[in-house]
Design a protein around this motif. Structure first.
Motif, mmCIF file in Angstrom:
data_model
loop_
_atom_site.group_PDB
_atom_site.id
_atom_site.type_symbol
_atom_site.label_atom_id
_atom_site.label_comp_id
_atom_site.label_asym_id
_atom_site.label_seq_id
_atom_site.Cartn_x
_atom_site.Cartn_y
_atom_site.Cartn_z
ATOM 1 N N PRO A 16 0.830 -1.206 0.000
ATOM 2 C CA PRO A 16 0.000 0.000 0.000
ATOM 3 C C PRO A 16 0.867 1.260 0.000
ATOM 4 C CG PRO A 16 0.108 -0.924 2.200
ATOM 5 C CD PRO A 16 0.852 -1.865 1.307
ATOM 6 N N ASN A 17 0.250 2.372 -0.363
ATOM 7 C CA ASN A 17 0.958 3.653 -0.328
ATOM 8 C C ASN A 17 1.401 3.981 1.096
ATOM 9 O OD1 ASN A 17 0.073 3.701 -2.958
ATOM 10 N ND2 ASN A 17 -0.290 5.902 -2.924
ATOM 11 N N SER A 18 2.427 4.830 1.202
ATOM 12 C CA SER A 18 2.909 5.202 2.528
ATOM 13 C C SER A 18 3.544 6.587 2.483
ATOM 14 C CB SER A 18 3.926 4.181 3.022
ATOM 15 O OG SER A 18 4.516 4.628 4.234
ATOM 16 N N TYR A 19 3.225 7.401 3.476
ATOM 17 C CA TYR A 19 3.881 8.707 3.560
ATOM 18 C C TYR A 19 5.071 8.663 4.524
ATOM 19 C CZ TYR A 19 1.076 9.057 7.795
ATOM 20 O OH TYR A 19 0.517 8.808 9.019
ATOM 21 N N ARG A 20 5.307 7.509 5.186
ATOM 22 C CA ARG A 20 6.402 7.418 6.155
ATOM 23 C C ARG A 20 7.781 7.683 5.537
ATOM 24 N NH1 ARG A 20 1.588 4.786 8.081
ATOM 25 N NH2 ARG A 20 1.460 5.415 10.268
#
Lengths: 630, 213
Positions: A559-563
């Motif tokens: 999944p997408n992640s902004y971390r």
């Protein structure tokens, strides 16, 4: 195992709240999107570095020109080289690593998709940080090699070189993370049947480059840290006053700097090795020799660094040894050139734009390679060192070589990325303009260098006799953007209106041409079986099958992640804090000249910024590690 | 000719090689990544050690190594760090056995020994500083503090990592199939230990040519 359509498994359908628009680009971990982001960002920096070059050439068009000051001229040549090496050619290559390598080895993504995003964000933030210096009025001005002790605080009071050091530390971290990621990806994520010797040569050259990155960047990282500590804490690493040796900086820089040259050129060599066979309709001549030559170049690349230091006075033994290794490294390079020519020999040649750029690459890189061999001889190098002859050499290798190769790659893979063909007519106009322009720009530099014109001088006298060839060189340099404008119009028009490319517009041999253009988000409906080193030709013209007409029942995409962005911001903040320290010291030195660096207290803003950066980094990393990815 | 259809045994075998099921080299991605990273770290510390060696005995002013070193203290702290590697091995073995109690004990023990080493280092740095050796004083101070400081920072990261694993093991346990997470922490920890063996040899065991008190 039955061929089950994806939609039969709701668990693997896109999540209901799939991110969209800009947020999707910020949080994406898809190697194709990250590759595009690398490409677009790097192209922007390429234009910026190009503008810097054009101003340099405008200043040198006539004797005693006063277009820019000597001080700003220093900043221009420093930032031109730094930008082109670290922010244009390296990340443009990274764009291709990202987009093409997983497709060519039959993988659904890289080994660590979030680490990949982390690398991109560090690259972007590092590039912005180093260029922030222009806005604040302190552009780095100590040369792209930042020789100590010129780059030390006592000779460079202002924070300018702090921006250079800090920016490169951030960019180096990005490259190291990407290096680890791609080594694991290439070694460990190959489709069944894709043995090492069946890998496309571009993948091989990528692998060699990543080993060079992983082993040479720590050296410059330590050098940069030592220089940064000298400048901001008052240590003595490269200060002769306290017994330090500026030569150590030169060794550390070129121990990194020469492998870096191969980091810049090997990806282009890989691309050319894909393009030439496709448009010659023959397999690459002696492909294993090209692969092993690339590996040998990687090894020897660590043993030639002191040929940048023949004038430093290392003594006849060292000079002779490095002269020998430098001539030796010409051998595998020459092997490659002959293999490329032999690939074309007797082939059914199609001179598409991509092919023209590849052929142009061979011709221009050979010129640059020959002047390089000349520098391998210390007596000749003593005359040419620091002259325009070296400028001519490096531009034939890096513009005539790396940039031409990269454009070849752009014309070759654009249809795979966008699904549409670039206009061939405009492409040939672009090629012709660029090929002619760069020869007009760079060939006269050989004459200027032999005639004794030193590099990095901001002006010269009419009596020096360098006016004519400088004028010619400037005219050529200013012709280069005309070709680039044609190229950019071509991209802008073709991406929306160009003819549909289909899956396989060039009749390619490698796996990326076996899937749709642009590729689906999961790349392959089924992981292919690879029967040989030219799998798609075997399927089209032989009796092999790649098994791509199936569909895997379980396709797992992260999944997408902004971390990764948060972690990258943390790293950038920690390094960036040292810019605050640099500014503090500069202000202090203006008020009290002659004070020692250790007598200047650490400001609370500096300490608070370091603390903030560490907290942001730890937050980013911990939420990253404990983020559910299933 | 072999036609690979999705029912053939060859395909089934090949499919077991997919990223979800396995890797091309048979080594987990995470482990391969850490070996690669540690290769890079070798060059990082190698450069720091090279800097130290090329400046050995070239300080223009004291304090010199012989003025500040307390060989006994550093030997004890080195022994503690070496023993932490032993505890690390025990911790990994406990995770692989699924022995939760021992996992907790040895993970905590490894981190504790790392902390003790850091305590010794803090003590040593303070002592040297009191004897007039600073980062800026001479080349010995510059190269010694930066090299051992970066090593200490690596130990500190390792301690943080081990304590994080300890908390995870405490709160929800580390199942056997996730032993790899402890194994790579161990790879890192052993590496940091080995670097110390090199630094200890270079700094403390090889006699320094400069004159001392």
């Amino acid at each position: 195992m039955s061929a089950t359509p994806l939609t039969a498994h709701p668990a693997h359908a896109p999540p209901a709240a799939a991110p969209s628009g800009i947020w999707d680009w910020i949080t994406t971990v898809d190697h194709k999107k990250i590759g595009l982001m690398y490409g677009v960002t790097a192209y922007g920096f390429f234009l910026l570095g190009g503008i810097e070059a054009l101003v340099i050439r405008a200043q040198l068009v006539k004797p005693q020109s006063e277009l820019v000051s000597a001080q700003f001229f220093n900043a221009l040549f420093t930032m031109h080289a730094t930008t082109m090496v670290f922010l244009a050619v390296m990340p443009l290559s990274a764009a291709f690593f990202n987009y093409i390598v997983p497709l060519q080895i039959g993988a659904r993504d890289v080994a660590f998709p979030r680490l990949n995003a982390f690398s991109y964000w560090l690259f972007l933030l590092g590039g912005l940080l180093i260029n922030l210096s222009f806005l604040l009025g302190f552009p780095p001005d100590g040369g792209w090699f930042a020789y100590a002790s010129l780059s030390e605080r006592m000779y460079s009071h202002s924070p300018a070189m702090d921006y250079w050091v800090v920016g490169l530390l951030v960019l180096g971290t990005a490259s190291l993370a990407a290096g680890v990621n791609f080594i694991v990806t290439i070694l460990n994520m190959r489709a069944p049947g894709m043995t090492m010797m069946r890998m496309p040569v571009f993948v091989w050259m990528t692998l060699v480059v990543q080993f060079l990155v992983v082993l040479s960047f720590p050296i410059i990282t330590v050098g940069l840290i030592e220089l940064l500590l000298d400048r901001t804490v008052g240590t003595n690493f490269f200060l002769p006053l306290h017994g330090g040796d500026p030569l150590l900086w030169q060794h550390l820089f070129w121990l990194f700097g020469h492998p870096e040259v191969y980091i810049l050129i090997l990806p282009a060599m890989g691309m050319v090795s894909e393009v030439l066979p496709t448009f010659s309709r023959k397999p690459l001549f002696g492909a294993p020799f090209v692969v092993f030559s690339g590996i040998l170049i990687g090894f020897l690349g660590f043993g030639v660094w002191s040929h940048h230091m023949f004038t430093a006075g290392l003594g006849p033994v060292a000079d002779a040894a490095f002269s020998a290794t430098t001539m030796l490294i010409g051998v595998p390079t020459g092997v490659k050139i002959f293999n490329w020519i032999a690939t074309m020999w007797g082939g059914r040649l199609r001179f598409t734009t991509a092919m023209l750029f590849s052929v142009g690459f061979i011709a221009l890189f050979t010129i640059g390679g020959l002047s390089g061999i000349m520098h391998a001889s210390p007596p000749i190098d003593l005359h040419q060192q620091d002259s325009y002859f070296v400028v001519a050499h490096i531009h034939y290798v890096l513009f005539g070589g790396a940039i031409m190769g990269l454009f070849s790659g752009i014309y070759y893979w654009f249809p795979k990325v966008t699904g549409r063909l670039l206009d061939e007519g405009l492409g040939k106009v672009h090629f012709t303009l660029q090929f002619v322009a760069l020869n007009i720009a760079f060939f006269p530099m050989h004459f200027l260098g032999v005639d004794g014109m030193p590099r990095r001088v901001f002006t010269y006298d009419e009596a020096d006799g360098w006016h004519l060839w400088n004028l010619v060189s400037t005219v050529g340099a200013w012709m280069i953007p005309i070709g680039l404008l044609v190229f950019m119009y071509n991209v802008w028009w073709s991406a929306r209106r160009g003819p549909r490319a289909g899956d396989d517009p060039w009749d390619g041999a490698s796996l990326e041409w076996a899937i749709s253009s642009p590729p689906p988000v999961h790349n392959f409906d089924a992981i292919p079986n690879v029967p040989s080193d030219r799998p798609l030709w075997d399927q089209k013209y032989g009796d092999a099958t790649l098994g791509l007409d199936r569909r895997d029942p379980h396709i797992h995409l992260p999944p997408n992640s902004y971390r990764p962005l948060i972690a990258a911001a943390g790293v950038t903040t920690v390094f960036g804090a040292f810019l605050i320290r640099g500014h503090d010291i500069y202000r202090h030195l203006l008020d009290a000249p002659g004070s020692t660096i250790q007598s200047i207290p650490f400001s609370s803003l500096f300490l608070a910024t370091v603390a903030t950066g560490v907290i942001v980094l730890l937050y980013g990393l911990y939420t990253w590690f404990f983020e559910p990815v299933e | 000719m072999t036609t690979m259809t999705e029912t053939s045994p060859a395909t089934a075998a090949a499919r077991a090689m997919l990223p979800e099921h396995g890797t091309s080299l048979g080594v987990p991605n995470l482990k391969l990544a850490f070996w690669t990273f540690l290769g890079s770290e070798c060059f990082f510390f190698g450069t720091l050690v090279a800097t130290y060696l090329s400046y050995r005995g070239k300080s223009l002013t004291g304090p010199y190594p012989a003025d500040v070193f307390n060989f006994a203290v550093t030997s004890i702290s080195s022994f503690v760090l070496l023993m932490s590697s032993y505890l690390m091995v025990l911790a990994l073995a406990a995770v692989q056995r699924g022995d939760r109690g021992k996992t907790l004990a040895w993970l905590f023990g490894t981190a504790l020994f790392g902390l003790i080493f850091l305590g010794f280092q803090a003590f040593e740095f303070t002592e040297f500083y009191a004897k007039g050796l600073t980062l800026q004083k001479n080349l010995f101070g510059t190269t010694f503090f930066v090299m051992t400081g970066f090593h200490g920072a690596h130990v500190a990261v390792g301690v943080l990592w081990l304590l994080s694993l300890f908390v995870v093991a405490w709160v929800k346990g580390i199942p056997r199939e996730k032993a790899l997470n402890v194994e790579v922490a161990g790879l890192y920890w052993h590496f940091v230990d080995i670097v110390w063996i090199v630094i200890f040899t270079v700094v403390y065991l090889i006699p320094d040519p400069s004159k001392g008190a």
